[in-house]
Motif scaffolding. Sequence first.
Motif, PDB file in Angstrom:
ATOM      1  N   VAL A   1       0.843  -1.204   0.000  1.00 24.29           N
ATOM      2  CA  VAL A   1       0.000   0.000   0.000  1.00 24.29           C
ATOM      3  C   VAL A   1       0.875   1.250   0.000  1.00 24.29           C
ATOM      4  O   VAL A   1       0.623   2.204  -0.745  1.00 24.29           O
ATOM      5  N   GLN A   2       1.920   1.254   0.814  1.00 25.08           N
ATOM      6  CA  GLN A   2       2.825   2.402   0.872  1.00 25.08           C
ATOM      7  C   GLN A   2       3.544   2.588  -0.459  1.00 25.08           C
ATOM      8  O   GLN A   2       3.725   3.717  -0.933  1.00 25.08           O
ATOM      9  N   GLU A   3       3.917   1.475  -1.085  1.00 27.10           N
ATOM     10  CA  GLU A   3       4.585   1.537  -2.394  1.00 27.10           C
ATOM     11  C   GLU A   3       3.658   2.156  -3.445  1.00 27.10           C
ATOM     12  O   GLU A   3       4.086   2.977  -4.270  1.00 27.10           O
ATOM     13  N   ILE A   4       2.377   1.777  -3.397  1.00 30.10           N
ATOM     14  CA  ILE A   4       1.392   2.318  -4.339  1.00 30.10           C
ATOM     15  C   ILE A   4       1.198   3.811  -4.105  1.00 30.10           C
ATOM     16  O   ILE A   4       1.087   4.599  -5.051  1.00 30.10           O
ATOM     17  N   LYS A   5       1.150   4.218  -2.841  1.00 30.63           N
ATOM     18  CA  LYS A   5       0.997   5.633  -2.513  1.00 30.63           C
ATOM     19  C   LYS A   5       2.144   6.452  -3.103  1.00 30.63           C
ATOM     20  O   LYS A   5       1.924   7.521  -3.701  1.00 30.63           O
ATOM     21  N   GLU A   6       3.369   5.949  -2.956  1.00 34.71           N
ATOM     22  CA  GLU A   6       4.539   6.659  -3.476  1.00 34.71           C
ATOM     23  C   GLU A   6       4.512   6.714  -5.001  1.00 34.71           C
ATOM     24  O   GLU A   6       4.864   7.742  -5.602  1.00 34.71           O
ATOM     25  N   LEU A   7       4.099   5.622  -5.639  1.00 37.14           N
ATOM     26  CA  LEU A   7       4.004   5.594  -7.100  1.00 37.14           C
ATOM     27  C   LEU A   7       2.966   6.597  -7.588  1.00 37.14           C
ATOM     28  O   LEU A   7       3.190   7.308  -8.582  1.00 37.14           O
TER      29      LEU A   7
END
Length: 337
Positions: free
Chosen positions: A93-99
């Motif tokens: 989820v955090q990776e998606i937010k950053e992307l």
Amino acid sequence: MIRCYEDFGVIHENVPLKAKDEGVEDNFELVFSSQEKAIVVSVLLQGESGERLEEEVAELESLLRTLGVQAVGRTLQKRQKLTPNCYIGSGKVQEIKELALQKGAKLIVFDRNLSGPQVRNLEEMTGLVVLDRTGVILEIFSRHARTNQAKTQVEIARLEYLLPRMTGAWTHFQRQRGGGALQRGMGEKQIEIDRRRARDRISRLQKQLEQIRKEKATQRKSRSNELKVAIVGYTNSGKTTLMKGLTKSQIAPKDELFATLDTSVKTIDPRTRPKILLSDTVGFIRNLSHSLIESFRTTLEEVSEADLLLHVVDVSYAHYEDHIKVTNSVLADIGAG
């Protein structure tokens, strides 16, 4: 789906449901901003085909293009099982937010359907708008509905989709906006008010739809001495193009998903006796929720009562057999298989 932030051209599930005008019957809006950017999220579970998943994701991106939304990034997670809280792992989820921040995307769109709590948790964790496949399809249906029958069916489907997603929405709203003009502690009360109004609206719409169903049944009865052929198939498979060719009508086919929602009935050749009536109706798609099928049962009665089903298949798709299976499955659900 009914949700968004003030700087995004959509109504958020965190905003109270309102009628358009005072004294006018409740109208629960499902609005979706076009020309937005989205990150598409998919999950590959153990034993599933990566090639089939790729086709499903490409189909979802096509659905988004129909809405004018650009998919600017994809992310895939391989998992043994889905998580009940946020569907995927918290690290992902955090990776998606950053992307999303990197790509300037305000939307996160999941290929599978999410529960209300999952949507809320994902939005809290990312600060972005989260949609699922059914929410996207509902918005396309809303934009393409033209007749009273189609609009009524779409609104029923939207409200039934929204109901389980109201839980906790108002407390989440207060945290985001710092309370605003709302009074503390009114969240749960407002949720119950919105739920009751939504159920009341569904009840009224279902009565309207029943009246429409009776009128359509009377129209079909008047055509009982004519042969009825219904064109069926996957969405955007060429059904309307075929109908135009067979009936020499002025129908304008569109190269987009769910361009046809309302049933169109044309005579193949007026000189034939008995007349042969050809009908074109809504196309099917994989992972179509049961509630959506139920909402369009009135439209699909034209298919159920046809003397012949003409199944159109676009064999240019690598896995066109899947499209055949999806169509046959929906036909079986409505008693026309």
